[in-house]
Design a protein around this motif. Structure first.
Motif, PDB file in Angstrom:
ATOM      1  N   ARG A 323       0.819  -1.219   0.000  1.00  0.00           N
ATOM      2  CA  ARG A 323       0.000   0.000   0.000  1.00  0.00           C
ATOM      3  C   ARG A 323       0.855   1.272   0.000  1.00  0.00           C
ATOM      4  N   SER A 324       2.118   1.189   0.473  1.00  0.00           N
ATOM      5  CA  SER A 324       2.926   2.412   0.575  1.00  0.00           C
ATOM      6  C   SER A 324       4.410   2.093   0.493  1.00  0.00           C
ATOM      7  N   ALA A 325       5.199   3.130   0.224  1.00  0.00           N
ATOM      8  CA  ALA A 325       6.667   3.032   0.204  1.00  0.00           C
ATOM      9  C   ALA A 325       7.237   4.322   0.767  1.00  0.00           C
ATOM     10  N   HIS A 326       8.373   4.226   1.439  1.00  0.00           N
ATOM     11  CA  HIS A 326       8.954   5.385   2.133  1.00  0.00           C
ATOM     12  C   HIS A 326      10.468   5.418   1.933  1.00  0.00           C
ATOM     13  N   ASN A 353       7.744  12.978 -10.798  1.00  0.00           N
ATOM     14  CA  ASN A 353       8.099  11.579 -11.047  1.00  0.00           C
ATOM     15  C   ASN A 353       7.254  10.593 -10.261  1.00  0.00           C
ATOM     16  N   THR A 354       6.107  11.049  -9.770  1.00  0.00           N
ATOM     17  CA  THR A 354       5.162  10.155  -9.091  1.00  0.00           C
ATOM     18  C   THR A 354       4.088   9.744 -10.100  1.00  0.00           C
ATOM     19  N   PRO A 355       3.954   8.435 -10.379  1.00  0.00           N
ATOM     20  CA  PRO A 355       2.969   7.993 -11.379  1.00  0.00           C
ATOM     21  C   PRO A 355       1.527   8.332 -10.976  1.00  0.00           C
ATOM     22  N   ASP A 356       0.665   8.434 -11.976  1.00  0.00           N
ATOM     23  CA  ASP A 356      -0.774   8.614 -11.717  1.00  0.00           C
ATOM     24  C   ASP A 356      -1.268   7.473 -10.833  1.00  0.00           C
ATOM     25  N   GLY A 357      -2.171   7.811  -9.927  1.00  0.00           N
ATOM     26  CA  GLY A 357      -2.756   6.792  -9.063  1.00  0.00           C
ATOM     27  C   GLY A 357      -2.042   6.646  -7.734  1.00  0.00           C
ATOM     28  N   LEU A 358      -0.924   7.328  -7.576  1.00  0.00           N
ATOM     29  CA  LEU A 358      -0.220   7.318  -6.290  1.00  0.00           C
ATOM     30  C   LEU A 358      -0.281   8.711  -5.684  1.00  0.00           C
ATOM     31  N   ARG A 359      -0.376   8.764  -4.362  1.00  0.00           N
ATOM     32  CA  ARG A 359      -0.348  10.043  -3.637  1.00  0.00           C
ATOM     33  C   ARG A 359       1.022  10.193  -2.989  1.00  0.00           C
TER      34      ARG A 359
END
Length: 460
Positions: A323-326, A353-359
């Motif tokens: 669900r997430s990455a840090h 550089n953050t793909p669509d669909g990610l916050r």
């Protein structure tokens, strides 16, 4: 005059060491609340010592945390330059105690070395200024130094200098100076005296990418929705190009390149890359193309991935789309790079550089500006001349790869910085068995004695 200063210092060597040992016995560990009373005791000890040295003004300056010591000795000539000397009287914690061969707060001489916490960082290097000013007065026969000398010795440097910038700002008028002398760094080696002419700045960020609202089965959803860890690994790998330069747009805007003179002087240092690799416990060098190892550490900005995590890291396999990455990333900065502007560049790069669909969320830490001495300044030439008189050989230039509160002095007081210090890398500062070389402390005192005269001449 040359022999007079040296002879005075030699004649007062034992008295100087006795005082230093008394001060080193005070466990002024600012990071440990149990020792805050000792930090106050250390400040009072220094204030008393500076009064006994002859400084007509000596004050304890309170902060919301621990006190600094301020002292001032005006020059006989009101038109003479004003010099501010910066140092700190707090020390690092001593753990692990069992690795000390002598007790950290029972100063012990062995050969030419004096072992104690704070011997090199920074009590020894603060105290040599008191001996230096006495030697200068004894040699000249004057009642006052040839420049106005101010000392500011803080009590929180080893715990982040959290109140230092506001202390400088609140006392800007009292601290006004033409040059600031920093005695909290090292030389290249005992037989290769050098001056630090710059320190890098720093800022940092924690990046978080959020995808699905829960971990997903990778058989049912993998390859069909964006994976935060994949996006994070792409984002981080995109921070450098094939030449290992930082690839964040705008990152190098305004960078002040080191002069050819400075690069040539760095090239003259007796640097053994294999020995350095052993110290780094590493097997290969890496870095920006076109620069030597020392230049990469001292002259160039960096982006360093400090940590990354997300998804399943426990035992066994778990086939998920997390669900997430840090990730945590820090940036060492060089002159011309403003921490806040670098943060804006990083934020824009991460968002682009953050793909669509990610916050995405970015959380930035504070920032410290880089600082550097102007190699052509009269103050730096005066300091180099003073050290060359004391050591009897050419003084080379180094920089520090790390960062400190010195940039605040340059910024808030608008004063150029000059580093006059005699510590060594092998002094084991911050580690067990910290020591200082007594002959180098005496050379530091001699350099300080000549410095006032050289700065007075440069100011005319």
């Amino acid at each position: 005059m040359h022999m007079d200063v040296r002879a005075y210092i030699e004649a007062h060597r034992d008295e100087f060491l006795s005082s230093l040992k008394e001060w080193l016995a005070i466990p002024s560990i600012s990071a440990d609340p149990a020792h805050h009373g000792d930090v106050r005791r250390s400040a009072r000890w220094l204030a008393d010592h500076l009064s006994a040295t002859g400084f007509p003004t000596v004050e304890l300056w309170e902060t919301p945390g621990l006190p600094a010591v301020f002292a001032e000795w005006p020059a006989a000539d009101p038109a003479a330059p004003t010099v501010l000397v910066y140092g700190h009287h707090d020390v690092q914690p001593v753990d692990p105690l069992e690795e000390w061969e002598t007790r950290p707060f029972e100063p012990t001489e062995r050969g030419t070395s004096l072992f104690a916490r704070g011997a090199s960082d920074d009590k020894g290097q603060v105290l040599f200024h008191a001996l230096g000013v006495r030697a200068a007065l004894a040699a000249s026969g004057a009642d006052a130094p040839p420049v106005t000398i101010k000392l500011l010795v803080e009590g929180e440097e080893e715990s982040g200098s959290v109140h230092f910038a506001e202390l400088l700002a609140a006392n800007r008028d009292r601290l006004a100076c033409d040059v600031a002398v920093i005695s909290d760094t090292t030389m290249w080696a005992a037989d290769t005296p050098s001056m630090c002419v710059g320190m890098r700045g720093v800022t940092d960020v924690e990046i978080s990418l959020y995808g699905p609202d829960r971990d997903l089965h990778s058989g049912s959803f993998g390859g069909a929705v964006p994976n935060p860890l994949k996006a994070m690994s792409d984002l981080l790998s995109g921070m450098h190009d094939d030449d290992n330069r930082v690839a964040i747009p705008g990152f190098y805007d305004g960078v002040v390149e080191a002069s050819e003179e400075e690069r040539a002087l760095i090239g003259r240092l007796p640097f053994d890359e294999q020995e350095w690799l052993a110290t780094a416990a590493s097997r290969a060098v890496w870095g920006e193309k076109g620069y030597s190892t020392l230049e990469r550490i001292w002259l160039r900005p960096t982006a360093e991935i400090n940590g990354m995590w997300g998804g399943h890291t426990g035992a066994g396999g778990k086939t998920i789309v997390p669900r997430s990455a840090h990730a945590k990333v820090s940036f060492r900065l060089v002159p011309g790079q403003e921490p806040l502007r670098i943060q804006e560049c990083v934020r824009a790069f991460v968002e682009a550089n953050t793909p669509d669909g990610l916050r995405v969320e970015t959380e930035f830490g504070g920032g410290v500006r880089a600082c550097a001495s102007d190699l052509s300044s009269g103050a730096l030439k005066a300091a180099r001349a003073a050290m060359e008189r004391a050591f009897g050989t050419q003084v080379l230039f180094t920089r520090e790869g790390g960062s400190g509160p010195e940039a605040d002095i340059a910024d808030i007081l608008g004063a150029p910085l000059v580093f006059v210090a005699v510590g060594l890398d092998e002094d084991r500062i911050h580690a067990p068995n910290e020591k200082v070389e007594v002959p180098l402390l005496l050379k530091g005192a001699e350099s300080a004695a000549y410095l006032w005269e050289e700065l007075a001449s440069a100011g005319r």
